[in-house]
Design a protein around this motif. Structure first.
Motif, PDB file in Angstrom:
ATOM      1  N   ARG A 151      55.142  15.645  54.178  1.00  0.00           N
ATOM      2  CA  ARG A 151      53.844  16.070  54.726  1.00  0.00           C
ATOM      3  C   ARG A 151      52.839  16.415  53.614  1.00  0.00           C
ATOM      4  O   ARG A 151      51.668  16.055  53.714  1.00  0.00           O
ATOM      5  CB  ARG A 151      54.024  17.262  55.656  1.00  0.00           C
ATOM      6  N   LEU A 152      53.291  17.115  52.585  1.00  0.00           N
ATOM      7  CA  LEU A 152      52.390  17.420  51.461  1.00  0.00           C
ATOM      8  C   LEU A 152      51.964  16.132  50.755  1.00  0.00           C
ATOM      9  O   LEU A 152      50.801  15.971  50.386  1.00  0.00           O
ATOM     10  CB  LEU A 152      53.063  18.373  50.474  1.00  0.00           C
ATOM     11  N   GLY A 153      52.922  15.226  50.568  1.00  0.00           N
ATOM     12  CA  GLY A 153      52.603  13.931  49.953  1.00  0.00           C
ATOM     13  C   GLY A 153      51.586  13.155  50.769  1.00  0.00           C
ATOM     14  O   GLY A 153      50.651  12.556  50.218  1.00  0.00           O
ATOM     15  N   ALA A 154      51.748  13.169  52.089  1.00  0.00           N
ATOM     16  CA  ALA A 154      50.807  12.474  52.973  1.00  0.00           C
ATOM     17  C   ALA A 154      49.411  13.094  52.875  1.00  0.00           C
ATOM     18  O   ALA A 154      48.403  12.390  52.867  1.00  0.00           O
ATOM     19  CB  ALA A 154      51.312  12.501  54.415  1.00  0.00           C
ATOM     20  N   ALA A 155      49.362  14.431  52.800  1.00  0.00           N
ATOM     21  CA  ALA A 155      48.065  15.102  52.658  1.00  0.00           C
ATOM     22  C   ALA A 155      47.377  14.675  51.361  1.00  0.00           C
ATOM     23  O   ALA A 155      46.183  14.338  51.359  1.00  0.00           O
ATOM     24  CB  ALA A 155      48.247  16.620  52.697  1.00  0.00           C
ATOM     25  N   LEU A 156      48.127  14.664  50.259  1.00  0.00           N
ATOM     26  CA  LEU A 156      47.543  14.273  48.978  1.00  0.00           C
ATOM     27  C   LEU A 156      47.155  12.788  48.990  1.00  0.00           C
ATOM     28  O   LEU A 156      46.105  12.415  48.478  1.00  0.00           O
ATOM     29  CB  LEU A 156      48.511  14.568  47.837  1.00  0.00           C
ATOM     30  N   ASP A 157      48.008  11.947  49.566  1.00  0.00           N
ATOM     31  CA  ASP A 157      47.693  10.526  49.639  1.00  0.00           C
ATOM     32  C   ASP A 157      46.418  10.273  50.430  1.00  0.00           C
ATOM     33  O   ASP A 157      45.631   9.388  50.085  1.00  0.00           O
ATOM     34  CB  ASP A 157      48.845   9.743  50.278  1.00  0.00           C
TER      35      ASP A 157
ATOM     36  N   LEU B 178      43.843  12.012  50.497  1.00  0.00           N
ATOM     37  CA  LEU B 178      42.682  12.349  49.673  1.00  0.00           C
ATOM     38  C   LEU B 178      42.261  11.180  48.778  1.00  0.00           C
ATOM     39  O   LEU B 178      41.091  11.066  48.432  1.00  0.00           O
ATOM     40  CB  LEU B 178      42.982  13.563  48.809  1.00  0.00           C
ATOM     41  N   ARG B 179      43.216  10.362  48.414  1.00  0.00           N
ATOM     42  CA  ARG B 179      42.916   9.216  47.541  1.00  0.00           C
ATOM     43  C   ARG B 179      41.957   8.237  48.229  1.00  0.00           C
ATOM     44  O   ARG B 179      41.145   7.606  47.564  1.00  0.00           O
ATOM     45  CB  ARG B 179      44.196   8.480  47.162  1.00  0.00           C
ATOM     46  N   GLY B 180      42.060   8.104  49.532  1.00  0.00           N
ATOM     47  CA  GLY B 180      41.261   7.130  50.258  1.00  0.00           C
ATOM     48  C   GLY B 180      39.894   7.628  50.684  1.00  0.00           C
ATOM     49  O   GLY B 180      39.154   6.910  51.325  1.00  0.00           O
ATOM     50  N   GLN B 181      39.563   8.873  50.355  1.00  0.00           N
ATOM     51  CA  GLN B 181      38.275   9.426  50.807  1.00  0.00           C
ATOM     52  C   GLN B 181      37.176   9.169  49.820  1.00  0.00           C
ATOM     53  O   GLN B 181      37.307   9.158  48.674  1.00  0.00           O
ATOM     54  CB  GLN B 181      38.404  10.931  51.059  1.00  0.00           C
TER      55      GLN B 181
END
Length: 131
Positions: free
Chosen positions: A120-126, A128-131
């Motif tokens: 879940r933390l990894g998904a949250a950080l990932d 952010l990359r696409g924003q």
């Protein structure tokens, strides 16, 4: 030893903090605490530092499962997420929940909770990359 997950964002610090908080929320985490390290160091020591926040992120369901598996795990909660300015970019780093399991020791179902928290933390950080 690498104990964190991270991403570098090409956006100003205030917008990064908002985006991180929203991304964490999407993954079921709330921010329980916010420590403004920059303000504390300025006030207590007269020292200057770039913007630096420590967010205490908690997913209640995961925290409950972890506490049932090992009541002492509260010593290692909540999950710290750091948002810090680094020149013209903003760095976001989260503690790797697997590190917490390493400290707590094997057994009791903590590994499964840490796996889900890391995902879940990894998904949250990932996100952010696409924003």
């Amino acid at each position: 030893m690498d104990y964190g997950l991270g991403v570098r964002l090409d956006r100003p610090f205030p917008q990064a903090v908002e985006a991180v908080t929203a991304a964490l929320k999407e993954q079921g985490f709330g921010v329980l605490t916010t420590i403004d390290v920059r303000a504390v160091l300025r006030e207590k020591l007269g020292e200057e530092l770039e913007d630096y926040l420590i967010l205490g992120a908690c997913n209640p369901s995961l925290a409950h499962r972890a506490l049932r598996a090992d009541p002492r795990i509260g010593l290692l909660l909540p999950c710290n997420v750091v948002v810090r300015a680094d020149g013209g970019t903003t760095v976001v780093e989260a503690v790797d929940p697997q590190t917490l399991v390493t400290l707590a020791g094997p057994g009791g179902g903590l590994a499964e909770v840490a796996d889900e928290a890391a995902r879940r933390l990894g998904a949250a950080l990932d996100s952010l990359r696409g924003q």
